[in-house]
Motif scaffolding. Structure first.
Motif, PDB file in Angstrom:
ATOM      1  N   ASN A   1     -13.879  -0.809   3.042  1.00  0.00           N
ATOM      2  CA  ASN A   1     -15.127  -0.071   3.224  1.00  0.00           C
ATOM      3  C   ASN A   1     -14.904   1.397   2.895  1.00  0.00           C
ATOM      4  N   VAL A   2     -15.795   1.953   2.080  1.00  0.00           N
ATOM      5  CA  VAL A   2     -15.658   3.338   1.648  1.00  0.00           C
ATOM      6  C   VAL A   2     -16.064   4.274   2.786  1.00  0.00           C
ATOM      7  N   LEU A   3     -15.171   5.220   3.098  1.00  0.00           N
ATOM      8  CA  LEU A   3     -15.389   6.168   4.183  1.00  0.00           C
ATOM      9  C   LEU A   3     -15.624   7.588   3.666  1.00  0.00           C
ATOM     10  N   GLY A   4     -15.258   7.833   2.425  1.00  0.00           N
ATOM     11  CA  GLY A   4     -15.373   9.173   1.858  1.00  0.00           C
ATOM     12  C   GLY A   4     -14.729   9.195   0.492  1.00  0.00           C
ATOM     13  N   ARG A   5     -14.324  10.393   0.069  1.00  0.00           N
ATOM     14  CA  ARG A   5     -13.678  10.517  -1.234  1.00  0.00           C
ATOM     15  C   ARG A   5     -12.601  11.590  -1.161  1.00  0.00           C
ATOM     16  N   ILE A   6     -11.667  11.495  -2.112  1.00  0.00           N
ATOM     17  CA  ILE A   6     -10.518  12.392  -2.129  1.00  0.00           C
ATOM     18  C   ILE A   6     -10.072  12.580  -3.576  1.00  0.00           C
ATOM     19  N   LEU A   7      -9.516  13.733  -3.872  1.00  0.00           N
ATOM     20  CA  LEU A   7      -8.963  13.977  -5.199  1.00  0.00           C
ATOM     21  C   LEU A   7      -7.626  13.263  -5.351  1.00  0.00           C
ATOM     22  N   ARG A   8      -7.304  12.844  -6.568  1.00  0.00           N
ATOM     23  CA  ARG A   8      -6.016  12.192  -6.843  1.00  0.00           C
ATOM     24  C   ARG A   8      -4.867  13.055  -6.319  1.00  0.00           C
ATOM     25  N   GLY A   9      -4.920  14.332  -6.601  1.00  0.00           N
ATOM     26  CA  GLY A   9      -3.851  15.230  -6.168  1.00  0.00           C
ATOM     27  C   GLY A   9      -3.670  15.249  -4.665  1.00  0.00           C
ATOM     28  N   GLU A  10      -4.758  15.160  -3.932  1.00  0.00           N
ATOM     29  CA  GLU A  10      -4.681  15.107  -2.468  1.00  0.00           C
ATOM     30  C   GLU A  10      -4.146  13.753  -2.000  1.00  0.00           C
ATOM     31  N   ALA A  11      -4.596  12.687  -2.645  1.00  0.00           N
ATOM     32  CA  ALA A  11      -4.187  11.341  -2.243  1.00  0.00           C
ATOM     33  C   ALA A  11      -2.686  11.125  -2.438  1.00  0.00           C
ATOM     34  N   HIS A  12      -2.086  11.898  -3.349  1.00  0.00           N
ATOM     35  CA  HIS A  12      -0.676  11.717  -3.674  1.00  0.00           C
ATOM     36  C   HIS A  12       0.207  12.861  -3.197  1.00  0.00           C
ATOM     37  N   ASN A  13      -0.305  13.700  -2.309  1.00  0.00           N
ATOM     38  CA  ASN A  13       0.498  14.853  -1.891  1.00  0.00           C
ATOM     39  C   ASN A  13       1.198  14.649  -0.548  1.00  0.00           C
ATOM     40  N   GLY A  14       1.209  13.426  -0.059  1.00  0.00           N
ATOM     41  CA  GLY A  14       1.922  13.136   1.172  1.00  0.00           C
ATOM     42  C   GLY A  14       1.051  12.981   2.402  1.00  0.00           C
ATOM     43  N   CYS A  15      -0.270  13.194   2.266  1.00  0.00           N
ATOM     44  CA  CYS A  15      -1.123  13.078   3.458  1.00  0.00           C
ATOM     45  C   CYS A  15      -1.471  11.622   3.775  1.00  0.00           C
ATOM     46  N   LYS A  16      -1.213  10.723   2.835  1.00  0.00           N
ATOM     47  CA  LYS A  16      -1.318   9.282   3.048  1.00  0.00           C
ATOM     48  C   LYS A  16      -2.697   8.805   3.494  1.00  0.00           C
ATOM     49  N   VAL A  17      -3.727   9.305   2.838  1.00  0.00           N
ATOM     50  CA  VAL A  17      -5.078   8.809   3.061  1.00  0.00           C
ATOM     51  C   VAL A  17      -5.228   7.513   2.268  1.00  0.00           C
ATOM     52  N   LEU A  18      -5.702   6.455   2.918  1.00  0.00           N
ATOM     53  CA  LEU A  18      -5.802   5.143   2.295  1.00  0.00           C
ATOM     54  C   LEU A  18      -6.827   5.157   1.164  1.00  0.00           C
ATOM     55  N   HIS A  19      -6.371   4.751  -0.035  1.00  0.00           N
ATOM     56  CA  HIS A  19      -7.241   4.670  -1.213  1.00  0.00           C
ATOM     57  C   HIS A  19      -6.890   3.386  -1.978  1.00  0.00           C
ATOM     58  N   PRO A  20      -7.874   2.796  -2.682  1.00  0.00           N
ATOM     59  CA  PRO A  20      -7.667   1.474  -3.281  1.00  0.00           C
ATOM     60  C   PRO A  20      -7.132   1.501  -4.711  1.00  0.00           C
ATOM     61  N   VAL A  21      -6.353   0.458  -5.027  1.00  0.00           N
ATOM     62  CA  VAL A  21      -5.815   0.248  -6.368  1.00  0.00           C
ATOM     63  C   VAL A  21      -5.927  -1.231  -6.724  1.00  0.00           C
ATOM     64  N   VAL A  22      -5.815  -1.521  -8.017  1.00  0.00           N
ATOM     65  CA  VAL A  22      -5.781  -2.903  -8.500  1.00  0.00           C
ATOM     66  C   VAL A  22      -4.446  -3.146  -9.202  1.00  0.00           C
ATOM     67  N   HIS A  23      -3.908  -4.344  -9.042  1.00  0.00           N
ATOM     68  CA  HIS A  23      -2.675  -4.770  -9.710  1.00  0.00           C
ATOM     69  C   HIS A  23      -2.929  -6.110 -10.382  1.00  0.00           C
ATOM     70  N   LEU A  24      -2.338  -6.296 -11.558  1.00  0.00           N
ATOM     71  CA  LEU A  24      -2.384  -7.586 -12.237  1.00  0.00           C
ATOM     72  C   LEU A  24      -0.972  -8.041 -12.543  1.00  0.00           C
ATOM     73  N   HIS A  25      -0.670  -9.283 -12.123  1.00  0.00           N
ATOM     74  CA  HIS A  25       0.574  -9.947 -12.489  1.00  0.00           C
ATOM     75  C   HIS A  25       0.227 -10.874 -13.651  1.00  0.00           C
ATOM     76  N   LEU A  26       0.733 -10.535 -14.829  1.00  0.00           N
ATOM     77  CA  LEU A  26       0.395 -11.237 -16.057  1.00  0.00           C
ATOM     78  C   LEU A  26       1.562 -12.125 -16.484  1.00  0.00           C
ATOM     79  N   PHE A  27       1.387 -13.427 -16.312  1.00  0.00           N
ATOM     80  CA  PHE A  27       2.403 -14.408 -16.700  1.00  0.00           C
ATOM     81  C   PHE A  27       2.069 -14.971 -18.069  1.00  0.00           C
ATOM     82  N   ASN A  28       3.088 -15.405 -18.817  1.00  0.00           N
ATOM     83  CA  ASN A  28       2.824 -16.197 -20.014  1.00  0.00           C
ATOM     84  C   ASN A  28       2.978 -17.665 -19.636  1.00  0.00           C
ATOM     85  N   SER A  29       2.691 -18.562 -20.575  1.00  0.00           N
ATOM     86  CA  SER A  29       2.728 -19.992 -20.253  1.00  0.00           C
ATOM     87  C   SER A  29       4.146 -20.509 -20.001  1.00  0.00           C
ATOM     88  N   LYS A  30       5.171 -19.709 -20.311  1.00  0.00           N
ATOM     89  CA  LYS A  30       6.565 -20.083 -20.014  1.00  0.00           C
ATOM     90  C   LYS A  30       6.954 -19.668 -18.595  1.00  0.00           C
TER      91      LYS A  30
END
Length: 182
Positions: A31-60
């Motif tokens: 749930n969105v609670l507010g907004r933050i700049l990238r620089g703030e999100a990565h400066n050690g204050c550890k405000v929770l922000h969302p990311v996406v990850h993809l694990h891409l497998f081949n058929s082998k």
């Protein structure tokens, strides 16, 4: 109110992240609670922000990993999930997923399976990670602006690299979480 010291500067070179990009601040349910700049999100204050990850497998059964460029401020030069990107403020998980897959690998994925979401905390940030997987055997064109290449790895190569400062800690924990223990 967040007691983070903001970082205000505009990034104009291609080989830097834009510290003025807006991310949503979220709770552990997304749930969105507010907004933050990238620089703030990565400066050690550890405000929770969302990311996406993809694990891409081949058929082998091999897993594609990207190499993080040396200019990245977080985990430079290490191997990581095929796609890993932030959700921008005002963007849905699905929109961010499609955008990041295209930006980082130059492909479109329509059949990704959600693996779940969880909170990952490092020394400088705290992320709500939405993880997905898919099988893909087509051509991959890694972004030269965002990545330092990539390749498919066997399960044994990944297991042998875990704990040796080759892979990002986030990738290691996520791989073991979703694809089995060492």
């Amino acid at each position: 109110m967040y007691l983070c010291k903001p970082i205000f500067h505009t990034t104009t070179t291609m080989n830097c992240d834009n510290d003025n990009e807006l991310f949503p601040i979220v709770d552990e349910d997304g749930n969105v609670l507010g907004r933050i700049l990238r620089g703030e999100a990565h400066n050690g204050c550890k405000v929770l922000h969302p990311v996406v990850h993809l694990h891409l497998f081949n058929s082998k059964g091999e897993l594609y990993l990207q190499r993080r460029p040396d200019w990245k401020p977080i985990q430079p030069g290490k191997w990581d999930t095929a796609v890993g990107g932030h959700i921008s403020y005002g963007e849905t998980v699905e929109q961010a997923f499609k955008r990041e897959v295209m930006e980082e690998l130059g492909i479109s994925v329509s059949d990704a399976t959600p693996l779940g979401h969880y909170v990952f905390e490092s020394k400088v940030e705290k992320e709500l990670v939405y993880a997905f997987k898919t099988i893909y055997d087509g051509k991959i064109t890694p972004s030269t602006d965002e990545l330092d290449g990539g390749r498919f790895w066997t399960r044994q190569e990944i297991l042998d690299a875990i704990g040796h400062d080759i892979l990002t800690p986030n990738f290691e924990s996520e791989y073991l979480r979703f694809f089995g223990q060492k």
